[in-house]
Design an enzyme around this catalytic site. Sequence first.
Site, PDB file in Angstrom:
ATOM      1  N   HIS A 142      -7.316   5.804   8.736  1.00 41.64           N
ATOM      2  CA  HIS A 142      -6.293   6.243   9.709  1.00 41.64           C
ATOM      3  C   HIS A 142      -6.374   7.726  10.018  1.00 41.64           C
ATOM      4  O   HIS A 142      -5.419   8.311  10.513  1.00 41.64           O
ATOM      5  CB  HIS A 142      -4.897   5.851   9.209  1.00 41.64           C
ATOM      6  CG  HIS A 142      -4.714   4.371   9.105  1.00 41.64           C
ATOM      7  ND1 HIS A 142      -3.713   3.784   8.375  1.00 41.64           N
ATOM      8  CD2 HIS A 142      -5.436   3.350   9.643  1.00 41.64           C
ATOM      9  CE1 HIS A 142      -3.814   2.466   8.480  1.00 41.64           C
ATOM     10  NE2 HIS A 142      -4.863   2.175   9.231  1.00 41.64           N
ATOM     11  N   GLY A 185      -1.180   0.840  -4.105  1.00 43.73           N
ATOM     12  CA  GLY A 185      -0.134   1.544  -3.363  1.00 43.73           C
ATOM     13  C   GLY A 185      -0.119   1.291  -1.879  1.00 43.73           C
ATOM     14  O   GLY A 185       0.099   2.213  -1.092  1.00 43.73           O
TER      15      GLY A 185
HETATM   16  N1  APR Z   1       2.516   3.793  -7.201  1.00 45.52           N
HETATM   17  C1  APR Z   1       1.959   2.714  -6.560  1.00 45.52           C
HETATM   18  N2  APR Z   1       2.485   2.143  -5.452  1.00 45.52           N
HETATM   19  C2  APR Z   1       3.647   2.675  -4.998  1.00 45.52           C
HETATM   20  C3  APR Z   1       4.298   3.782  -5.597  1.00 45.52           C
HETATM   21  C4  APR Z   1       3.686   4.342  -6.751  1.00 45.52           C
HETATM   22  N3  APR Z   1       4.230   5.389  -7.396  1.00 45.52           N
HETATM   23  N4  APR Z   1       5.424   4.064  -4.883  1.00 45.52           N
HETATM   24  C5  APR Z   1       5.471   3.157  -3.870  1.00 45.52           C
HETATM   25  N5  APR Z   1       4.409   2.322  -3.945  1.00 45.52           N
HETATM   26  C6  APR Z   1       4.056   1.204  -3.059  1.00 45.52           C
HETATM   27  C7  APR Z   1       5.227   0.540  -2.366  1.00 45.52           C
HETATM   28  O1  APR Z   1       5.782  -0.477  -3.189  1.00 45.52           O
HETATM   29  C8  APR Z   1       4.553  -0.042  -1.121  1.00 45.52           C
HETATM   30  O2  APR Z   1       4.058  -1.353  -1.376  1.00 45.52           O
HETATM   31  O3  APR Z   1       3.266   1.731  -2.018  1.00 45.52           O
HETATM   32  C9  APR Z   1       3.363   0.884  -0.882  1.00 45.52           C
HETATM   33  C10 APR Z   1       3.557   1.762   0.332  1.00 45.52           C
HETATM   34  O4  APR Z   1       3.576   0.920   1.456  1.00 45.52           O
HETATM   35  P1  APR Z   1       3.740   1.598   2.904  1.00 45.52           P
HETATM   36  O5  APR Z   1       4.847   2.598   2.863  1.00 45.52           O
HETATM   37  O6  APR Z   1       3.784   0.478   3.890  1.00 45.52           O
HETATM   38  O7  APR Z   1       2.396   2.429   3.067  1.00 45.52           O
HETATM   39  P2  APR Z   1       0.958   1.884   3.501  1.00 45.52           P
HETATM   40  O8  APR Z   1       0.754   0.475   3.015  1.00 45.52           O
HETATM   41  O9  APR Z   1      -0.037   2.900   3.094  1.00 45.52           O
HETATM   42  O10 APR Z   1       1.088   1.880   5.112  1.00 45.52           O
HETATM   43  C11 APR Z   1      -0.082   1.597   5.831  1.00 45.52           C
HETATM   44  O11 APR Z   1       1.095   2.117   7.878  1.00 45.52           O
HETATM   45  O12 APR Z   1       2.473   3.468   9.095  1.00 45.52           O
HETATM   46  C12 APR Z   1       1.173   3.149   8.850  1.00 45.52           C
HETATM   47  O13 APR Z   1      -0.595   4.641   9.176  1.00 45.52           O
HETATM   48  C13 APR Z   1       0.453   4.344   8.307  1.00 45.52           C
HETATM   49  O14 APR Z   1      -1.411   4.337   6.766  1.00 45.52           O
HETATM   50  C14 APR Z   1      -0.078   3.863   6.971  1.00 45.52           C
HETATM   51  C15 APR Z   1      -0.073   2.364   7.118  1.00 45.52           C
END
Ligand code: APR
Length: 231
Positions: A105, A171
């Site tokens: 991204h 994560g």
């Molecule tokens: N360790 C591991 N996982 C964690 C922690 C932690 N300390 N804290 C939160 N999480 C998990 C949450 O439970 C969740 O499942 O990380 C995940 C974050 O999910 P999102 O907020 O949806 O982030 P992500 O999956 O990276 O989003 C993907 O969406 O908005 C777009 O471009 C943006 O790259 C991003 C994409």
Amino acid sequence: MQKRIVVLTGAGISAESGIKTFRDDNGMWKQYRFEEVASPEAWHKHPEVVLDFYNQRRKNVVEAEPNAAHKALVKLEDYFDVKIITQNVDDLHERAGSSDVIHLHGEIRKARSSNDPRLIYPIKGWQLNMGDKGEDGEQLRPHVVWFGEPVPYIEPAMEITREADILLIVGTSLNVYPAASLFQYASKKIPKFYVDPDANAEIQIPNLKIMKEKAGSALPDLVPHLIDNYM
Ligand code: APR
């Protein structure tokens, strides 16, 4: 020949570095509508609002430090061929010392011409402002993938995942495609580990071990386990 470990990471791996995730309770998309700050339409409508949104996030990234999870993945490189495929736009994997990182991204600490995507520049400090132009005289934009834009590295990411001997998913809520479908390109036979305190236990991935923990504590334990059992 070293075995290949492919690590798919999302915002959760940087959460313990103080960088907000997107869909957790206090996540970014609870505070902003992504259509208003992370889309080509938003850039067209109010580029200064978009630049400010990314400036605030970039300041947070510049001031953040890699955490134990990022550092544990670096340790793996002494024993395996480690390929990190991240959805994150921060540079914490690189600053921890990971040597092979693909940013699906984009990268928040880089800017590019809003006209020619080949013109990419590092951002010194954390500010990118109206009037900052590339060598083509065009306004610079964040070098990130906005909603609705293509994900340039998804093909190589699929190939790399196909060749994995071990797969880690760390994560990510697996909500955003095509990144969320990458694990399906891994062989059904290989061992897979999903690290997420809120991992969806119903997820159907063959040969998966779910670790419902924070990455900062799970990965320092998982890395020696991989070295002792899978080298
Ligand atoms: N360790 C591991 N996982 C964690 C922690 C932690 N300390 N804290 C939160 N999480 C998990 C949450 O439970 C969740 O499942 O990380 C995940 C974050 O999910 P999102 O907020 O949806 O982030 P992500 O999956 O990276 O989003 C993907 O969406 O908005 C777009 O471009 C943006 O790259 C991003 C994409």
